[in-house]
Scaffold this motif. Structure first.
Motif, PDB file in Angstrom:
ATOM      1  N   ALA A 230       0.892  -1.309  -0.030  1.00  0.00           N
ATOM      2  CA  ALA A 230       0.113   0.054   0.019  1.00  0.00           C
ATOM      3  C   ALA A 230       0.870   1.208   0.112  1.00  0.00           C
ATOM      4  O   ALA A 230       0.609   2.236  -0.737  1.00  0.00           O
ATOM      5  CB  ALA A 230      -1.152   0.009   1.031  1.00  0.00           C
ATOM      6  N   ARG A 231       1.938   1.283   0.702  1.00  0.00           N
ATOM      7  CA  ARG A 231       2.763   2.506   0.999  1.00  0.00           C
ATOM      8  C   ARG A 231       3.713   2.808  -0.249  1.00  0.00           C
ATOM      9  O   ARG A 231       3.869   3.731  -0.839  1.00  0.00           O
ATOM     10  CB  ARG A 231       3.645   2.226   2.021  1.00  0.00           C
ATOM     11  N   ALA A 232       3.992   1.678  -1.244  1.00  0.00           N
ATOM     12  CA  ALA A 232       4.293   1.884  -2.445  1.00  0.00           C
ATOM     13  C   ALA A 232       3.455   2.467  -3.594  1.00  0.00           C
ATOM     14  O   ALA A 232       3.942   3.087  -4.313  1.00  0.00           O
ATOM     15  CB  ALA A 232       4.949   0.497  -2.924  1.00  0.00           C
ATOM     16  N   LEU A 233       2.222   2.292  -3.368  1.00  0.00           N
ATOM     17  CA  LEU A 233       1.303   2.640  -4.430  1.00  0.00           C
ATOM     18  C   LEU A 233       0.798   4.114  -3.924  1.00  0.00           C
ATOM     19  O   LEU A 233       0.534   4.717  -5.054  1.00  0.00           O
ATOM     20  CB  LEU A 233       0.070   1.728  -4.500  1.00  0.00           C
TER      21      LEU A 233
ATOM     22  N   SER B  61       0.263  11.048  -7.146  1.00  0.00           N
ATOM     23  CA  SER B  61       0.861  11.940  -8.526  1.00  0.00           C
ATOM     24  C   SER B  61      -0.009  11.493  -9.650  1.00  0.00           C
ATOM     25  O   SER B  61       0.029  12.756 -10.659  1.00  0.00           O
ATOM     26  CB  SER B  61       2.375  11.281  -8.695  1.00  0.00           C
ATOM     27  N   LEU B  62      -0.688  10.542  -9.845  1.00  0.00           N
ATOM     28  CA  LEU B  62      -1.358  10.182 -10.872  1.00  0.00           C
ATOM     29  C   LEU B  62      -2.727  11.106 -11.048  1.00  0.00           C
ATOM     30  O   LEU B  62      -3.207  11.620 -12.238  1.00  0.00           O
ATOM     31  CB  LEU B  62      -1.530   8.739 -11.168  1.00  0.00           C
ATOM     32  N   ASP B  63      -3.448  11.034  -9.855  1.00  0.00           N
ATOM     33  CA  ASP B  63      -4.701  11.715  -9.957  1.00  0.00           C
ATOM     34  C   ASP B  63      -4.692  13.307  -9.697  1.00  0.00           C
ATOM     35  O   ASP B  63      -5.583  13.902  -9.705  1.00  0.00           O
ATOM     36  CB  ASP B  63      -5.516  11.303  -8.838  1.00  0.00           C
ATOM     37  N   GLY B  64      -3.412  13.848  -9.754  1.00  0.00           N
ATOM     38  CA  GLY B  64      -3.244  15.385  -9.415  1.00  0.00           C
ATOM     39  C   GLY B  64      -3.427  15.797  -8.259  1.00  0.00           C
ATOM     40  O   GLY B  64      -3.271  16.979  -8.042  1.00  0.00           O
ATOM     41  N   THR B  65      -3.451  15.158  -7.129  1.00  0.00           N
ATOM     42  CA  THR B  65      -3.849  15.642  -5.860  1.00  0.00           C
ATOM     43  C   THR B  65      -2.662  16.026  -5.028  1.00  0.00           C
ATOM     44  O   THR B  65      -2.512  16.662  -4.201  1.00  0.00           O
ATOM     45  CB  THR B  65      -4.586  14.790  -5.029  1.00  0.00           C
ATOM     46  N   GLY B  66      -1.661  15.096  -5.309  1.00  0.00           N
ATOM     47  CA  GLY B  66      -0.210  15.013  -4.569  1.00  0.00           C
ATOM     48  C   GLY B  66      -0.416  14.585  -3.452  1.00  0.00           C
ATOM     49  O   GLY B  66       0.432  14.565  -2.560  1.00  0.00           O
ATOM     50  N   ARG B  67      -1.313  13.836  -2.954  1.00  0.00           N
ATOM     51  CA  ARG B  67      -1.440  13.169  -1.664  1.00  0.00           C
ATOM     52  C   ARG B  67      -0.170  12.161  -1.523  1.00  0.00           C
ATOM     53  O   ARG B  67       0.030  11.476  -2.263  1.00  0.00           O
ATOM     54  CB  ARG B  67      -2.817  12.357  -1.493  1.00  0.00           C
TER      55      ARG B  67
ATOM     56  N   GLN C 210      -6.645   9.976   6.387  1.00  0.00           N
ATOM     57  CA  GLN C 210      -7.665  11.282   6.254  1.00  0.00           C
ATOM     58  C   GLN C 210      -8.846  11.112   5.221  1.00  0.00           C
ATOM     59  O   GLN C 210      -9.556  12.056   5.075  1.00  0.00           O
ATOM     60  CB  GLN C 210      -6.845  12.521   5.661  1.00  0.00           C
ATOM     61  N   ARG C 211      -8.996   9.818   4.820  1.00  0.00           N
ATOM     62  CA  ARG C 211     -10.114   9.495   4.058  1.00  0.00           C
ATOM     63  C   ARG C 211     -11.461   8.918   4.817  1.00  0.00           C
ATOM     64  O   ARG C 211     -11.046   8.196   5.775  1.00  0.00           O
ATOM     65  CB  ARG C 211      -9.866   8.686   2.930  1.00  0.00           C
ATOM     66  N   SER C 212     -12.454   9.369   4.481  1.00  0.00           N
ATOM     67  CA  SER C 212     -13.752   8.792   5.198  1.00  0.00           C
ATOM     68  C   SER C 212     -14.190   7.289   4.624  1.00  0.00           C
ATOM     69  O   SER C 212     -13.490   7.204   3.116  1.00  0.00           O
ATOM     70  CB  SER C 212     -15.116   9.873   5.074  1.00  0.00           C
ATOM     71  N   GLU C 213     -14.872   6.884   5.236  1.00  0.00           N
ATOM     72  CA  GLU C 213     -15.380   5.443   4.697  1.00  0.00           C
ATOM     73  C   GLU C 213     -15.751   5.398   3.138  1.00  0.00           C
ATOM     74  O   GLU C 213     -15.134   4.390   2.318  1.00  0.00           O
ATOM     75  CB  GLU C 213     -16.659   4.931   5.433  1.00  0.00           C
ATOM     76  N   ARG C 214     -16.397   6.289   2.631  1.00  0.00           N
ATOM     77  CA  ARG C 214     -17.072   6.244   1.414  1.00  0.00           C
ATOM     78  C   ARG C 214     -15.716   6.225   0.491  1.00  0.00           C
ATOM     79  O   ARG C 214     -15.917   6.235  -0.975  1.00  0.00           O
ATOM     80  CB  ARG C 214     -18.186   7.184   0.986  1.00  0.00           C
TER      81      ARG C 214
END
Length: 262
Positions: free
Chosen positions: A61-64, A70-76, A84-88
């Motif tokens: 998980a940490r590797a991905l 970087s792929l989705d443009g959020t830089g998360r 920091q994500r909610s269940e949905r």
């Protein structure tokens, strides 16, 4: 309107990001579940073994996660995705989020998930994306061991005493309704497979089933019949009751002390 290559590239990468997020979330959530066996396994050696399997999945998980950011443009980064994500917003299948049952339940779940992951990462080593192929190459070595570990226990329990055989067969029956979801094709997997980055989950089913069937034959166990009810919706963020409790425990410290450095 002028064609913007950067915008086109970002749009093209979003299906791949969504696909990889499902794989990363599977690994992250199952790592949390396996870690719950620490001090709860039937022997000390198994406490350590399942803890190490959890660390392998955590590493996947940490590797991905940063690459997905970087792929989705959020830089998360990895903490953003995990804490920091909610269940949905989670995209894992229902199988990995189910509560820890008895040891036979866990070995049934681990057997199926590892058989699926062996086929998945074998296929992904041929991904056109070098990062995905590299992560899969490392993960494949790990999940082959996971499958061997689960197989040994399933055979040991299935071909053991009358009681262990009964409980192992019952565990396989309880896990069965959550298996079809592993092999469902969705929009993200179709998009990623079409770009050569990912693989259709449906293409992995027969080989994974054959792996499990071979183990069950050695264990004198029967492959359960398909159940009338089956899980759906994990890849779309629709989860079962245990998921909320799992996230509450997983994310408690990070959410209680926002911005803290680890």
């Amino acid at each position: 309107m002028a064609h913007d290559p950067a915008v086109a590239e970002a749009a093209d990468s979003k299906p791949c990001a969504a696909y990889l997020l499902g794989l990363a979330d599977d690994a992250m959530v199952y790592a949390q579940r396996l870690a719950e066996w620490m001090t709860n396994a039937p022997q000390i050696e198994e406490d350590m073994a399942l803890g190490n399997l959890a660390l392998d999945l955590l590493g996947q998980a940490r590797a991905l996660y940063p690459y997905i950011g970087s792929l989705d443009g959020t830089g998360r980064g990895e903490d953003d995705f995990a804490m920091q994500r909610s269940e949905r917003d989670w995209r894992n299948v229902h199988l990995v989020e189910q509560e820890r049952g008895d040891f036979a339940d866990e070995m049934a779940r681990l057997l199926w998930f590892s058989a699926y992951q062996v086929e998945l990462h074998t296929a992904l080593t041929g991904s056109t994306d070098e990062v995905v192929a590299g992560v899969a190459g490392k993960a494949l070595k790990e999940v082959r061991y996971h499958l061997d570990h689960a197989s040994l226990w399933v055979v040991r329990l299935g071909d053991g005493t009358e009681e262990s055989h009964r409980r192992m067969q019952a565990a396989l029956e309880r896990v069965q309704p959550y298996l079809p979801e592993l092999f469902d094709d969705d929009e993200a997997s179709v998009g990623a497979a079409g770009r050569g980055v990912g693989v259709l989950p449906s293409s992995l089913r027969d080989a994974a089933v054959n792996r499990v069937a071979s183990v069950l034959e050695q264990a004198t166990l029967s492959m359960p019949e398909p159940s009338k009810w089956r899980s759906r919706g994990g890849r779309a963020g629709i989860h079962s009751k245990p998921m909320g409790y799992l996230l509450a425990e997983l994310q408690h410290i990070a959410r209680s002390y926002p911005g803290a450095a680890w």
